[in-house]
Design a protein around this motif. Structure first.
Motif, PDB file in Angstrom:
ATOM      1  N   PRO A  23       7.396   6.975   1.624  1.00 16.87           N
ATOM      2  CA  PRO A  23       6.202   7.123   0.785  1.00 16.87           C
ATOM      3  C   PRO A  23       5.318   8.238   1.306  1.00 16.87           C
ATOM      4  O   PRO A  23       5.459   8.687   2.447  1.00 16.87           O
ATOM      5  N   THR A  24       4.401   8.699   0.455  1.00 15.37           N
ATOM      6  CA  THR A  24       3.500   9.779   0.843  1.00 15.37           C
ATOM      7  C   THR A  24       2.521   9.327   1.917  1.00 15.37           C
ATOM      8  O   THR A  24       2.179  10.071   2.835  1.00 15.37           O
ATOM      9  N   ASN A  25       2.070   8.079   1.819  1.00 17.81           N
ATOM     10  CA  ASN A  25       1.086   7.563   2.782  1.00 17.81           C
ATOM     11  C   ASN A  25       1.778   6.710   3.845  1.00 17.81           C
ATOM     12  O   ASN A  25       2.999   6.771   4.022  1.00 17.81           O
ATOM     13  N   ARG A  26       1.028   5.882   4.521  1.00 18.25           N
ATOM     14  CA  ARG A  26       1.574   5.046   5.586  1.00 18.25           C
ATOM     15  C   ARG A  26       1.951   3.645   5.101  1.00 18.25           C
ATOM     16  O   ARG A  26       1.999   2.700   5.866  1.00 18.25           O
ATOM     17  N   ASN A  79       0.812  -1.225   0.000  1.00 16.67           N
ATOM     18  CA  ASN A  79       0.000   0.000   0.000  1.00 16.67           C
ATOM     19  C   ASN A  79       0.843   1.271   0.000  1.00 16.67           C
ATOM     20  O   ASN A  79       0.608   2.192   0.774  1.00 16.67           O
ATOM     21  N   VAL A  80       1.804   1.339  -0.899  1.00 19.93           N
ATOM     22  CA  VAL A  80       2.708   2.491  -0.979  1.00 19.93           C
ATOM     23  C   VAL A  80       2.241   3.453  -2.071  1.00 19.93           C
ATOM     24  O   VAL A  80       1.927   3.046  -3.189  1.00 19.93           O
ATOM     25  N   SER A  81       2.184   4.731  -1.725  1.00 23.35           N
ATOM     26  CA  SER A  81       1.843   5.788  -2.682  1.00 23.35           C
ATOM     27  C   SER A  81       2.921   6.865  -2.640  1.00 23.35           C
ATOM     28  O   SER A  81       3.582   7.058  -1.612  1.00 23.35           O
ATOM     29  N   ASN A 103      -1.148   3.478  -3.966  1.00 27.07           N
ATOM     30  CA  ASN A 103      -1.573   2.271  -3.248  1.00 27.07           C
ATOM     31  C   ASN A 103      -0.986   0.998  -3.876  1.00 27.07           C
ATOM     32  O   ASN A 103      -1.693   0.019  -4.129  1.00 27.07           O
ATOM     33  N   VAL A 104       0.319   1.017  -4.087  1.00 27.96           N
ATOM     34  CA  VAL A 104       1.001  -0.094  -4.750  1.00 27.96           C
ATOM     35  C   VAL A 104       1.340  -1.188  -3.738  1.00 27.96           C
ATOM     36  O   VAL A 104       1.900  -0.923  -2.674  1.00 27.96           O
ATOM     37  N   SER A 105       1.022  -2.424  -4.103  1.00 23.88           N
ATOM     38  CA  SER A 105       1.441  -3.598  -3.336  1.00 23.88           C
ATOM     39  C   SER A 105       2.084  -4.581  -4.315  1.00 23.88           C
ATOM     40  O   SER A 105       1.457  -4.971  -5.301  1.00 23.88           O
TER      41      SER A 105
END
Length: 536
Positions: free
Chosen positions: A53-56, A6-8, A19-21
């Protein structure tokens, strides 16, 4: 294994990936692809932990992960072989502490115990073979044994980069993260690196603009597109085929759906107000079910590169006779002679430092030879793409203003704008300040200049260094279809294979002038094997 969950990553309003996995598994070698600006280096820095990453989202990676450093001057005061061994931080820090303890004449009991613990760590890290392993890698990248104890600052930048690559390769890393490892490498060294990486049993993630390298090394491609990262089995060519096939299939299905929807809509229009309401409702539901699959715009874009000539050259393009050039008493070119005819497409190849750029600069008159002559045909003109091409584009102008000044034929503003569009400067991008151009944008703008000038001779010195894979492919097509004469110095084997009809191979023994393609040249002049083998 490297696991991404869940990387953005965004910069301002622009999203690179969302939201890459994805998982990168041991034993597989992944090429990370996408056009310039897609976020390849950014994603690799997230994998290494250099940026967040931008998100968590989370990234997990093995404890032993080799990373290709991009700071060529960071180890200037270190010995070359020590710089390589620093790739295993645990071993290097243990060796330093062990050596410091050994400087004492009398050790306390606790120091003796500590020394024993350190020797155990060194043994576990295969430390007693460390210098042998590091030396083998250094030989592989072209550094002889007598240089291994020299300081890093004694090396030119291209060899500093090779040592940093050796550092990433050293120490039995469970994962390797390499950003453009073939930069500054000659063909022989790239060949060695391919064999080295193909023997690697861990997880490899590599960025490269060299299609031949990706096809040779990679078992999978992780492609950045559609705001995500999709892993495809196979090499780069396999990925392109799968990707285009999937998109074509969806486009075909959407056309079929649109046709069926039109038929259903016709029925609804005819009977919506009549007595057949249940049938109308059924068809409306069917229309909703057949809604076309949304196709996001792919970020893969290929420039349209076509070179023309206002007036063809004469039959004899250039004659070089007895050309010699030295720097500080060191001979770079010695007694070089050849004749180039109209339509020849000449690849200038050879190891780094052998004199490829020197030869080109002598050809165009930037350097005066110490001996010999360069004689161009009457009225001959050429377009030149230098290795340091960024200096060719002056600041203080927009991209359009800079390009428009080379419209000697008077094609007009509309034609220049159209050319910029074909080179991926669409709309307002043509008004971008030249000082703000990326490396890939500057490279495409300089090629647009060569297209606008329409010279009968084109001379390129390492043109692929800042081009993405699609642009390199487009350049190969453009040069192969050009009716004029081409000189190109490059380490990109696909480009040379596609374009060259003649090879000038610079070797320590002299110049090999081979009339034929690069593949034909390799049949009689195979690349020599480098010393040094992979040990994992």
């Amino acid at each position: 294994m490297i696991t991404v969950t869940n990387v953005s990553k965004s910069f301002g309003t622009r999203t690179l990936f969302d939201n890459v996995s994805v998982k990168f598994t041991p034993g597989n070698r992944y090429g990370l692809t996408g056009p310039n600006g897609a976020g390849k280096s950014t994603f690799l820095k997230i994998l290494t932990g250099q940026i967040e990453p931008t998100n968590r989202g989370t990234v997990t990676r093995p404890k032993k992960t080799g990373v290709l450093s991009q700071d060529q001057n960071a180890f200037d005061e270190e010995r070359i072989i020590d710089t390589v061994m620093m790739g295993n931080a645990t071993l290097w820090n243990t060796l330093k502490e062990r050596n410091a303890l050994c400087e004492f004449d009398d050790l306390t009991e606790s120091q003796m115990e500590r020394l024993g613990d350190l020797e155990t760590v060194i043994a576990d890290e295969n430390g007693y073979m460390a210098e042998i392993e590091a030396a083998e890698i250094l030989r592989g990248i072209g550094l002889p044994d007598e240089r291994h104890a020299d300081l890093m600052k004694t090396l030119p930048n291209d060899f500093k980069f090779r040592v940093l690559l050796a550092q990433a390769l050293f120490g039995g890393s469970e994962a390797l993260l390499l950003d453009e490892p073939t930069n500054y490498m000659d063909l022989e060294t790239i060949h060695w690196l391919e064999e080295f990486l193909m023997a690697y049993e861990g997880t490899l993630v590599v960025i490269s603009h060299d299609r031949h390298f990706l096809n040779a090394v990679c078992t999978h491609i992780a492609d950045i597109d559609y705001d995500t990262i999709i892993a495809y089995p196979g090499n780069y060519d396999d990925m392109v085929e799968q990707k285009m096939s999937a998109r074509s299939r969806i486009e075909s299905e959407n056309k079929d759906k649109a046709k069926k929807i039109a038929q259903l809509q016709e029925f609804v229009n005819r009977f919506a107000a009549g007595q057949r309401s249940s049938q109308v409702q059924s068809r409306r539901k069917e229309m909703a079910r057949l809604a076309p699959t949304e196709l996001k715009r792919s970020n893969i874009q290929r420039p349209y590169i076509r070179f023309e000539q206002t007036k063809p050259a004469g039959r004899e393009v250039v004659t070089v006779n007895g050309l010699s050039k030295s720097f500080d008493g060191k001979s770079v070119l010695k007694d070089v002679s050849f004749e180039i005819q109209r339509g020849d497409k000449v690849a200038i190849i050879g190891p780094n430092g052998i004199g490829k750029t020197t030869l080109i600069r002598c050809l165009i008159g930037e350097l005066a030879p110490d001996a010999g002559t360069v004689k161009w045909g009457t009225g001959m003109t050429w377009g030149y793409y230098p290795q340091d091409y960024r200096a060719e584009i002056e600041d203080g102008l927009t991209a359009f203003e800079w390009l428009n000044q080379f419209d000697a034929a008077g094609d007009g503003i509309q034609a220049v704008r159209g050319l910029m569009g074909r080179m991926l400067f669409s709309g307002e991008e043509g008004d971008k300040p030249t000082a703000a151009l990326s490396g890939g944008e500057a490279a495409r703008l300089l090629m647009a200049k060569l297209m606008l000038e329409k010279r009968p001779v084109l001379i390129f010195d390492e043109p692929t260094n800042h081009l993405d894979l699609e642009s390199v492919n487009a350049l190969g097509e453009g040069l192969s279809q050009f009716a004029g004469t081409v000189f190109v110095a490059s380490h990109d084997r696909d480009l040379i294979s596609e374009v060259a009809t003649r090879i000038l191979s610079l070797t320590p023994e002299g110049v090999i002038d081979f009339l034929g393609t690069y593949d034909e040249y390799l049949e009689t002049h195979p690349l020599p094997e480098r010393q040094g083998t992979a040990k994992w």
